[in-house]
Write a protein that holds these residues in place. Structure first.
Motif, short mmCIF file in Angstrom:
data_model
loop_
_atom_site.label_atom_id
_atom_site.label_comp_id
_atom_site.label_asym_id
_atom_site.label_seq_id
_atom_site.Cartn_x
_atom_site.Cartn_y
_atom_site.Cartn_z
N VAL A 1 4.69 7.18 -9.95
CA VAL A 1 5.48 7.43 -11.15
C VAL A 1 6.76 8.11 -10.70
CG1 VAL A 1 5.55 8.67 -13.34
CG2 VAL A 1 3.41 7.65 -12.55
N GLN A 2 7.87 7.68 -11.25
CA GLN A 2 9.14 8.30 -10.90
C GLN A 2 9.07 9.79 -11.18
OE1 GLN A 2 12.51 6.47 -12.70
NE2 GLN A 2 13.97 7.82 -11.71
N ASP A 3 9.44 10.60 -10.22
CA ASP A 3 9.37 12.05 -10.34
C ASP A 3 10.65 12.64 -9.74
OD1 ASP A 3 8.90 14.81 -9.91
OD2 ASP A 3 6.73 14.45 -9.85
N ASP A 4 11.56 13.03 -10.61
CA ASP A 4 12.86 13.53 -10.16
C ASP A 4 12.74 14.82 -9.36
OD1 ASP A 4 14.15 11.38 -11.31
OD2 ASP A 4 14.59 12.45 -13.18
N HIS A 5 11.77 15.66 -9.72
CA HIS A 5 11.58 16.92 -8.99
C HIS A 5 11.17 16.65 -7.54
CE1 HIS A 5 10.52 21.05 -8.16
NE2 HIS A 5 9.33 20.65 -7.76
N LEU B 1 10.40 6.70 -2.40
CA LEU B 1 9.20 6.27 -3.12
C LEU B 1 9.14 6.91 -4.51
CD1 LEU B 1 6.31 6.24 -0.49
CD2 LEU B 1 7.21 4.30 -1.78
N TYR B 2 9.50 8.20 -4.58
CA TYR B 2 9.42 8.91 -5.85
C TYR B 2 10.64 8.67 -6.75
CZ TYR B 2 5.21 11.38 -4.58
OH TYR B 2 3.92 11.68 -4.24
N SER B 3 11.66 8.00 -6.22
CA SER B 3 12.87 7.81 -7.03
C SER B 3 12.84 6.54 -7.87
CB SER B 3 14.11 7.78 -6.12
OG SER B 3 14.12 6.61 -5.32
N THR B 4 11.84 5.70 -7.68
CA THR B 4 11.77 4.43 -8.42
C THR B 4 10.40 4.24 -9.05
OG1 THR B 4 10.98 3.19 -6.52
CG2 THR B 4 13.37 3.34 -6.78
N ASN B 5 10.33 3.28 -9.94
CA ASN B 5 9.06 2.89 -10.54
C ASN B 5 8.62 1.51 -10.04
OD1 ASN B 5 8.33 5.06 -12.20
ND2 ASN B 5 9.86 4.47 -13.72
N VAL B 6 8.91 1.21 -8.79
CA VAL B 6 8.61 -0.11 -8.25
C VAL B 6 7.11 -0.32 -8.08
CG1 VAL B 6 8.94 -1.61 -6.25
CG2 VAL B 6 10.84 -0.27 -7.11
N ASP C 1 0.86 -1.19 0.00
CA ASP C 1 0.00 0.00 0.00
C ASP C 1 0.90 1.24 0.00
OD1 ASP C 1 -1.94 1.93 0.30
OD2 ASP C 1 -2.36 1.46 2.41
N PRO C 2 1.53 1.53 -1.16
CA PRO C 2 2.46 2.66 -1.19
C PRO C 2 1.78 4.01 -0.97
CG PRO C 2 2.10 1.83 -3.39
CD PRO C 2 1.43 0.87 -2.45
#
Length: 108
Positions: free
Chosen positions: A76-80, A66-71, A40-41
């Motif tokens: 969704v990966q979001d670099d910002h 959580l935001y650094s990967t697409n696991v 449950d991310p």
């Protein structure tokens, strides 16, 4: 960004009952980890976000992860956002976040 977390009422209700003490923040982080282990991310992110808002560098760091990967399909990966949360944690002295934000700057 802040609007994204407004609909996470279960975690916020849980955390509002808790004091913003060190023990309360640790309980939020444990709850976030439990939710993440239960796949449950979104719930985990709500707990981490609430901990971060209470001043937890670990909460900010875990949100950055959580935001650094697409696991997880819900994230969704979001670099910002990754950089934002890592920078917040790094500013609070979180060593791993400092290393990760430095890597992000080095990679461009």
């Amino acid at each position: 960004m802040e609007e994204f977390f407004l609909h996470f009422s279960p975690a916020m209700t849980y955390s509002r009952r808790m004091k913003t003490t060190r023990r309360g923040i640790q309980a939020l982080l444990r709850e976030g980890n439990r939710r993440l282990d239960g796949h449950d991310p979104i719930g985990a992110a709500a707990c981490y976000h609430e901990a971060a808002e209470c001043g937890s560098p670990e909460g900010s760091y875990l949100l950055g992860l959580l935001y650094s990967t697409n696991v997880f399909p819900d994230f969704v990966q979001d670099d910002h956002l990754t950089a934002r949360f890592f920078a917040r944690a790094a500013d609070q002295g979180h060593t791993e976040a400092q290393m990760r934000i430095a890597d992000m700057y080095a990679e461009g």
